[in-house]
Design a protein around this motif. Structure first.
Motif, PDB file in Angstrom:
ATOM      1  N   GLY A   1      33.398 -46.178  10.263  1.00 46.96           N
ATOM      2  CA  GLY A   1      32.254 -45.924  11.134  1.00 46.96           C
ATOM      3  C   GLY A   1      31.009 -46.574  10.560  1.00 46.96           C
ATOM      4  O   GLY A   1      30.024 -45.898  10.232  1.00 46.96           O
TER       5      GLY A   1
ATOM      6  N   PRO B   1      27.716 -48.713  10.787  1.00 50.32           N
ATOM      7  CA  PRO B   1      26.735 -49.239  11.747  1.00 50.32           C
ATOM      8  C   PRO B   1      26.663 -50.759  11.675  1.00 50.32           C
ATOM      9  O   PRO B   1      26.887 -51.358  10.611  1.00 50.32           O
ATOM     10  CB  PRO B   1      25.421 -48.593  11.280  1.00 50.32           C
ATOM     11  CG  PRO B   1      25.830 -47.381  10.524  1.00 50.32           C
ATOM     12  CD  PRO B   1      27.131 -47.730   9.868  1.00 50.32           C
TER      13      PRO B   1
ATOM     14  N   ASN C   1      33.247 -36.799  15.225  1.00 50.38           N
ATOM     15  CA  ASN C   1      34.074 -37.664  14.377  1.00 50.38           C
ATOM     16  C   ASN C   1      35.293 -36.827  13.969  1.00 50.38           C
ATOM     17  O   ASN C   1      35.132 -35.773  13.339  1.00 50.38           O
ATOM     18  CB  ASN C   1      33.275 -38.074  13.145  1.00 50.38           C
ATOM     19  CG  ASN C   1      34.029 -39.009  12.216  1.00 50.38           C
ATOM     20  OD1 ASN C   1      35.166 -39.358  12.450  1.00 50.38           O
ATOM     21  ND2 ASN C   1      33.354 -39.408  11.134  1.00 50.38           N
TER      22      ASN C   1
ATOM     23  N   TYR D   1      25.268 -38.187  15.016  1.00 50.78           N
ATOM     24  CA  TYR D   1      25.403 -39.146  16.117  1.00 50.78           C
ATOM     25  C   TYR D   1      24.609 -38.792  17.367  1.00 50.78           C
ATOM     26  O   TYR D   1      24.636 -39.532  18.351  1.00 50.78           O
ATOM     27  CB  TYR D   1      26.886 -39.272  16.516  1.00 50.78           C
ATOM     28  CG  TYR D   1      27.829 -39.413  15.362  1.00 50.78           C
ATOM     29  CD1 TYR D   1      27.881 -40.597  14.627  1.00 50.78           C
ATOM     30  CD2 TYR D   1      28.664 -38.358  14.983  1.00 50.78           C
ATOM     31  CE1 TYR D   1      28.745 -40.724  13.549  1.00 50.78           C
ATOM     32  CE2 TYR D   1      29.519 -38.478  13.903  1.00 50.78           C
ATOM     33  CZ  TYR D   1      29.560 -39.664  13.191  1.00 50.78           C
ATOM     34  OH  TYR D   1      30.402 -39.786  12.115  1.00 50.78           O
TER      35      TYR D   1
ATOM     36  N   LEU E   1      22.648 -41.261  19.502  1.00 48.15           N
ATOM     37  CA  LEU E   1      23.365 -42.458  19.955  1.00 48.15           C
ATOM     38  C   LEU E   1      24.021 -42.207  21.310  1.00 48.15           C
ATOM     39  O   LEU E   1      25.182 -42.552  21.538  1.00 48.15           O
ATOM     40  CB  LEU E   1      24.419 -42.870  18.921  1.00 48.15           C
ATOM     41  CG  LEU E   1      23.889 -43.226  17.532  1.00 48.15           C
ATOM     42  CD1 LEU E   1      25.044 -43.596  16.609  1.00 48.15           C
ATOM     43  CD2 LEU E   1      22.872 -44.368  17.597  1.00 48.15           C
TER      44      LEU E   1
ATOM     45  N   SER F   1      21.442 -42.217   8.436  1.00 46.33           N
ATOM     46  CA  SER F   1      22.377 -43.321   8.253  1.00 46.33           C
ATOM     47  C   SER F   1      22.701 -44.040   9.548  1.00 46.33           C
ATOM     48  O   SER F   1      22.844 -45.268   9.570  1.00 46.33           O
ATOM     49  CB  SER F   1      23.668 -42.806   7.610  1.00 46.33           C
ATOM     50  OG  SER F   1      23.427 -42.354   6.300  1.00 46.33           O
ATOM     51  N   LYS F   2      22.837 -43.306  10.641  1.00 44.52           N
ATOM     52  CA  LYS F   2      23.235 -43.927  11.897  1.00 44.52           C
ATOM     53  C   LYS F   2      22.046 -44.358  12.746  1.00 44.52           C
ATOM     54  O   LYS F   2      22.203 -45.170  13.660  1.00 44.52           O
ATOM     55  CB  LYS F   2      24.105 -42.950  12.713  1.00 44.52           C
ATOM     56  CG  LYS F   2      25.273 -42.342  11.947  1.00 44.52           C
ATOM     57  CD  LYS F   2      26.179 -43.391  11.347  1.00 44.52           C
ATOM     58  CE  LYS F   2      27.433 -42.775  10.729  1.00 44.52           C
ATOM     59  NZ  LYS F   2      27.161 -41.937   9.561  1.00 44.52           N
TER      60      LYS F   2
ATOM     61  N   PRO G   1      22.163 -46.805   6.602  1.00 44.86           N
ATOM     62  CA  PRO G   1      22.931 -45.915   5.728  1.00 44.86           C
ATOM     63  C   PRO G   1      22.615 -46.106   4.253  1.00 44.86           C
ATOM     64  O   PRO G   1      22.818 -45.182   3.458  1.00 44.86           O
ATOM     65  CB  PRO G   1      24.384 -46.274   6.044  1.00 44.86           C
ATOM     66  CG  PRO G   1      24.333 -47.645   6.616  1.00 44.86           C
ATOM     67  CD  PRO G   1      23.026 -47.760   7.326  1.00 44.86           C
TER      68      PRO G   1
ATOM     69  N   TYR H   1      25.622 -50.776  21.326  1.00 44.27           N
ATOM     70  CA  TYR H   1      26.818 -49.966  21.137  1.00 44.27           C
ATOM     71  C   TYR H   1      27.494 -49.647  22.464  1.00 44.27           C
ATOM     72  O   TYR H   1      28.730 -49.577  22.538  1.00 44.27           O
ATOM     73  CB  TYR H   1      26.460 -48.663  20.410  1.00 44.27           C
ATOM     74  CG  TYR H   1      26.154 -48.821  18.937  1.00 44.27           C
ATOM     75  CD1 TYR H   1      26.224 -50.063  18.306  1.00 44.27           C
ATOM     76  CD2 TYR H   1      25.795 -47.719  18.164  1.00 44.27           C
ATOM     77  CE1 TYR H   1      25.936 -50.206  16.954  1.00 44.27           C
ATOM     78  CE2 TYR H   1      25.511 -47.851  16.811  1.00 44.27           C
ATOM     79  CZ  TYR H   1      25.577 -49.088  16.211  1.00 44.27           C
ATOM     80  OH  TYR H   1      25.298 -49.210  14.868  1.00 44.27           O
TER      81      TYR H   1
ATOM     82  N   MET I   1      30.243 -43.318  18.061  1.00 46.79           N
ATOM     83  CA  MET I   1      30.823 -44.492  17.412  1.00 46.79           C
ATOM     84  C   MET I   1      32.335 -44.611  17.560  1.00 46.79           C
ATOM     85  O   MET I   1      32.905 -45.620  17.133  1.00 46.79           O
ATOM     86  CB  MET I   1      30.492 -44.456  15.913  1.00 46.79           C
ATOM     87  CG  MET I   1      29.005 -44.352  15.608  1.00 46.79           C
ATOM     88  SD  MET I   1      28.602 -44.184  13.859  1.00 46.79           S
ATOM     89  CE  MET I   1      28.900 -45.849  13.285  1.00 46.79           C
TER      90      MET I   1
ATOM     91  N   SER J   1      36.756 -47.292  15.817  1.00 41.24           N
ATOM     92  CA  SER J   1      35.307 -47.414  15.834  1.00 41.24           C
ATOM     93  C   SER J   1      34.926 -48.710  16.537  1.00 41.24           C
ATOM     94  O   SER J   1      35.480 -49.773  16.245  1.00 41.24           O
ATOM     95  CB  SER J   1      34.748 -47.419  14.418  1.00 41.24           C
ATOM     96  OG  SER J   1      33.352 -47.649  14.442  1.00 41.24           O
TER      97      SER J   1
ATOM     98  N   THR K   1      30.933 -51.758  14.837  1.00 43.78           N
ATOM     99  CA  THR K   1      30.694 -52.736  13.779  1.00 43.78           C
ATOM    100  C   THR K   1      30.728 -54.174  14.278  1.00 43.78           C
ATOM    101  O   THR K   1      29.998 -55.034  13.777  1.00 43.78           O
ATOM    102  CB  THR K   1      31.734 -52.551  12.648  1.00 43.78           C
ATOM    103  OG1 THR K   1      31.760 -51.183  12.249  1.00 43.78           O
ATOM    104  CG2 THR K   1      31.393 -53.419  11.451  1.00 43.78           C
TER     105      THR K   1
END
Length: 407
Positions: free
Chosen positions: A46, A48, A185, A216, A219, A246-247, A251, A307, A335, A380, A383
């Motif tokens: 996962g 980013p 997740n 998340y 997002l 981080s997201k 991160p 995304y 994600m 995921s 990326t």
């Protein structure tokens, strides 16, 4: 008579603690190590998208704080965290519907540390922790290291089943429920408002804490935002809300937040003092400066747009990539996509051949605290861009076919 001392006979060193011996390495991290080659298109981690990082804005924030207050930001700091950063997070949390003061928050070294501090402050060996089944892998590691007994709560396509939660809580007398209610997740599922209210009611009636993890939530690609479980009646005095930069930022800063009732928060502060004294002073100061000087919401709008496009590319290609009879969900943010191969397929056994085709996923089995589903996989989509996703899905189809021929 000899002057030489007798030879030293060394006794064996003590064994590892049982909790360390029984807690395995993260399968996701192990797969990432295997797929670090640049030619591999990985749906496993996962991670980013690095090309979407606001590197210029982050760099400017560091330059500013180092130029304006170097002696302060390079010094030791308080365990609770940078006051400006806590104030900024409190304002964002309040704006999202949960009234929060800066003093309600503890800054942590990633939300992962927040959960570790909570486990340290709250759990005795043998205490029961309830988790969604499947569950975030690192949470299972944390609870194992704490010596807790982890009990799985059944889920369906809509997430945690509140009726099942009530039944399990009545039977197991748990101390804590751990839940990721928004874009979970590994499954990408989101609990409805009705289920969130029911979870809060069960927790209040059965007398357990809730750890609500929300890495998340910002997002979201479509639909209306859901209220935090912490905001529902019955949950206000028993919910620890974990957040992460981080997201939504980057991160590498390793910054998270923990919002908890006063008594438990103070215990987490003591646990943090024992763990690392405080989170990086300069990183906190830079994050606070970034929030003051940059438009994080505009940045998030760009990230969400990218995304969403990548999610759509993955979903569009799955019918051709996975065997006939596979099924998968359509997350409205986050994600991850959760897929299940047809009966008779073993995602773990297939992975070695799939990786030889320079593509990777994470088998779903390790995410289960209860009976695993060997046919489940986590994909995921964030990326890589749409073109790489399309190429990766072609490789995935070829890898699965080759593995089946060799079986």
């Amino acid at each position: 008579m000899s002057d030489q001392a007798p030879p030293l006979v060394s006794a064996p060193v003590p064994e590892l603690a049982a909790r360390a011996a029984r807690t395995g390495s993260s399968p996701v991290r192990d797969i990432l190590a295997l797929t670090a080659r640049p030619e591999v298109i990985s749906f496993a981690g996962g991670l980013p998208a690095p090309e979407l990082f606001d590197a210029e804005g982050i760099s400017a924030a560091f330059r500013d704080v180092l130029a304006q207050a170097p002696q302060r930001v390079l010094q030791y700091s308080t365990s609770e965290g940078d006051p400006a950063l806590r104030a900024a997070v409190a304002a964002r949390t309040t704006a999202r519907g949960l009234a929060t003061d800066a003093d309600d928050l503890l800054i942590t070294t990633g939300s992962q540390q927040g959960l570790t501090l909570l486990a340290t402050a709250l759990l005795e060996p043998g205490d029961v922790v309830l988790v969604e089944d499947p569950c975030y892998l690192a949470a299972l590691q944390i609870f194992s290291l704490a010596g807790a007994r982890v009990v799985a709560v059944p889920t369906d396509d809509e997430g945690l089943d509140p009726a099942a939660l009530d039944e399990v809580a009545a039977r197991e007398n748990p101390k804590l429920l751990y839940v990721i209610p928004t874009f979970q997740n590994p499954t990408g599922r989101t609990l409805s408002a009705e289920r969130r209210a029911a979870v809060a009611e069960v927790a209040a009636r059965r007398g357990l804490w809730i750890a609500e993890d929300d890495p998340y939530g910002e997002l979201r690609f479509e639909g209306e935002p859901q209220r935090w479980v912490a905001s529902f009646p019955g949950a206000e005095d028993r919910t620890v809300l974990l957040g992460s930069f981080s997201k939504v930022m980057v991160p590498g800063l390793r910054l998270g937040t923990l919002r908890a009732p006063a008594g438990l928060r103070r215990a987490c502060v003591v646990a943090k003092q024992a763990a690392d004294l405080h989170t990086s002073t300069v990183d906190q100061a830079a994050a606070a400066r970034y929030l003051a000087a940059s438009d994080l919401d505009a940045h998030l709008a760009r990230v969400r747009g990218a995304y969403r496009e990548r999610r759509d590319a993955l979903l569009a290609g799955l019918p051709a990539a996975l065997p006939e009879g596979s099924r998968w969900n359509r997350p409205t943010g986050g994600m991850f996509v959760w897929a299940t191969l047809p009966a008779g397929y073993d995602a773990t056994a297939l992975l070695a051949e799939v990786v030889r085709h320079d593509v990777a996923y994470v088998p779903g089995a390790p995410f289960f605290a209860g009976r695993p589903d060997p046919a489940a996989i986590r994909l995921s989509f964030v990326t890589h861009g749409p073109a790489e996703i399309g190429e990766g899905l072609q490789r995935l189809r070829a890898g699965i076919a080759a593995a089946r021929r060799a079986a």
